[in-house]
Scaffold this motif. Structure first.
Motif, PDB file in Angstrom:
ATOM      1  N   GLU A 140       0.818  -1.216   0.000  1.00  0.00           N
ATOM      2  CA  GLU A 140       0.000   0.000   0.000  1.00  0.00           C
ATOM      3  C   GLU A 140       0.853   1.268   0.000  1.00  0.00           C
ATOM      4  O   GLU A 140       0.563   2.221  -0.731  1.00  0.00           O
ATOM      5  CB  GLU A 140      -0.939   0.026   1.220  1.00  0.00           C
ATOM      6  CG  GLU A 140      -1.980  -1.066   1.228  1.00  0.00           C
ATOM      7  CD  GLU A 140      -1.481  -2.381   1.838  1.00  0.00           C
ATOM      8  OE1 GLU A 140      -0.346  -2.448   2.361  1.00  0.00           O
ATOM      9  OE2 GLU A 140      -2.238  -3.366   1.768  1.00  0.00           O
ATOM     10  N   ALA A 141       1.907   1.301   0.820  1.00  0.00           N
ATOM     11  CA  ALA A 141       2.744   2.497   0.913  1.00  0.00           C
ATOM     12  C   ALA A 141       3.443   2.789  -0.410  1.00  0.00           C
ATOM     13  O   ALA A 141       3.537   3.953  -0.823  1.00  0.00           O
ATOM     14  CB  ALA A 141       3.767   2.344   2.037  1.00  0.00           C
ATOM     15  N   GLU A 142       3.901   1.755  -1.099  1.00  0.00           N
ATOM     16  CA  GLU A 142       4.542   1.966  -2.391  1.00  0.00           C
ATOM     17  C   GLU A 142       3.537   2.441  -3.439  1.00  0.00           C
ATOM     18  O   GLU A 142       3.850   3.300  -4.257  1.00  0.00           O
ATOM     19  CB  GLU A 142       5.238   0.693  -2.857  1.00  0.00           C
ATOM     20  CG  GLU A 142       6.517   0.416  -2.084  1.00  0.00           C
ATOM     21  CD  GLU A 142       7.102  -0.927  -2.418  1.00  0.00           C
ATOM     22  OE1 GLU A 142       6.507  -1.942  -1.993  1.00  0.00           O
ATOM     23  OE2 GLU A 142       8.129  -0.955  -3.103  1.00  0.00           O
ATOM     24  N   ALA A 143       2.332   1.880  -3.409  1.00  0.00           N
ATOM     25  CA  ALA A 143       1.295   2.331  -4.345  1.00  0.00           C
ATOM     26  C   ALA A 143       0.991   3.808  -4.110  1.00  0.00           C
ATOM     27  O   ALA A 143       0.845   4.580  -5.069  1.00  0.00           O
ATOM     28  CB  ALA A 143       0.036   1.482  -4.183  1.00  0.00           C
ATOM     29  N   GLU A 144       0.912   4.205  -2.855  1.00  0.00           N
ATOM     30  CA  GLU A 144       0.664   5.616  -2.512  1.00  0.00           C
ATOM     31  C   GLU A 144       1.823   6.496  -2.992  1.00  0.00           C
ATOM     32  O   GLU A 144       1.603   7.576  -3.543  1.00  0.00           O
ATOM     33  CB  GLU A 144       0.482   5.749  -0.997  1.00  0.00           C
ATOM     34  CG  GLU A 144       0.187   7.144  -0.524  1.00  0.00           C
ATOM     35  CD  GLU A 144      -1.248   7.581  -0.753  1.00  0.00           C
ATOM     36  OE1 GLU A 144      -1.509   8.789  -0.634  1.00  0.00           O
ATOM     37  OE2 GLU A 144      -2.110   6.732  -1.056  1.00  0.00           O
ATOM     38  N   ALA A 145       3.048   6.024  -2.812  1.00  0.00           N
ATOM     39  CA  ALA A 145       4.216   6.790  -3.265  1.00  0.00           C
ATOM     40  C   ALA A 145       4.204   6.947  -4.784  1.00  0.00           C
ATOM     41  O   ALA A 145       4.550   8.011  -5.311  1.00  0.00           O
ATOM     42  CB  ALA A 145       5.500   6.102  -2.807  1.00  0.00           C
ATOM     43  N   ILE A 146       3.805   5.900  -5.495  1.00  0.00           N
ATOM     44  CA  ILE A 146       3.698   5.980  -6.956  1.00  0.00           C
ATOM     45  C   ILE A 146       2.677   7.048  -7.337  1.00  0.00           C
ATOM     46  O   ILE A 146       2.946   7.931  -8.151  1.00  0.00           O
ATOM     47  CB  ILE A 146       3.317   4.610  -7.557  1.00  0.00           C
ATOM     48  CG1 ILE A 146       4.461   3.614  -7.374  1.00  0.00           C
ATOM     49  CG2 ILE A 146       2.929   4.743  -9.035  1.00  0.00           C
ATOM     50  CD1 ILE A 146       4.093   2.163  -7.648  1.00  0.00           C
TER      51      ILE A 146
END
Length: 154
Positions: A140-146
């Motif tokens: 989730e955190a990486e998707a948000e960063a993207i």
């Protein structure tokens, strides 16, 4: 003491290996740049669609017919895409702002994977884009960063 330092180093190496490094990718048709996992494969790169994937992420970006779309209408456009794709367990739509974009997003479940859907509209030219990020459990955190990394070439 050497064993403790070695274990600490080993733990840090494991943590960094678990997180995928993000690097800039550009959809040249629009000069749209965002961060994506390093080494992700570009599956489609046309005037209408930019598609990338690896074993953890499936990212789709589409240009929207933005003539006449207002910032206030982005919620409805986003909801329509999510409903058409059968996104379950949809969260409430969240508005956000990036340096060059107005945006709205929601999270949910696409079949058995987690997903983040968003619509972005440039502040300057009014161009609009639909973004879908389907991701594996725990990313989730990486998707948000993207999602929060989008910018236009100037």
């Amino acid at each position: 003491m050497k064993k403790i330092l070695f274990l600490a180093f080993l733990c840090l190496a494991c943590l960094s290996a678990g997180a995928q490094a993000l690097s800039p990718v550009t959809w040249t048709a629009y000069g749209l740049t965002f961060n994506a996992p390093r080494g992700i494969l570009v599956e489609e790169d046309t005037e209408e669609t930019f598609l990338l994937n690896n074993k953890t992420f499936y990212i789709t970006i589409q240009s929207l017919e933005s003539e006449g779309i207002t910032k206030e209408e982005l919620n409805g456009v986003l909801k329509e895409y999510a409903n058409d794709d059968g996104v379950k367990k949809q969260t409430a739509i969240q508005a956000f702002e990036l340096p060059q974009f107005y945006g709205v997003s929601l999270n949910g479940v696409c079949e058995s994977d987690h997903c983040c859907y968003a619509c972005l509209m440039t502040k300057a030219a009014g161009s609009a884009f639909y973004v879908s990020i389907v991701y594996a459990e725990g990313k989730e955190a990486e998707a948000e960063a993207i999602l929060k990394s989008f910018k236009m070439e100037e």
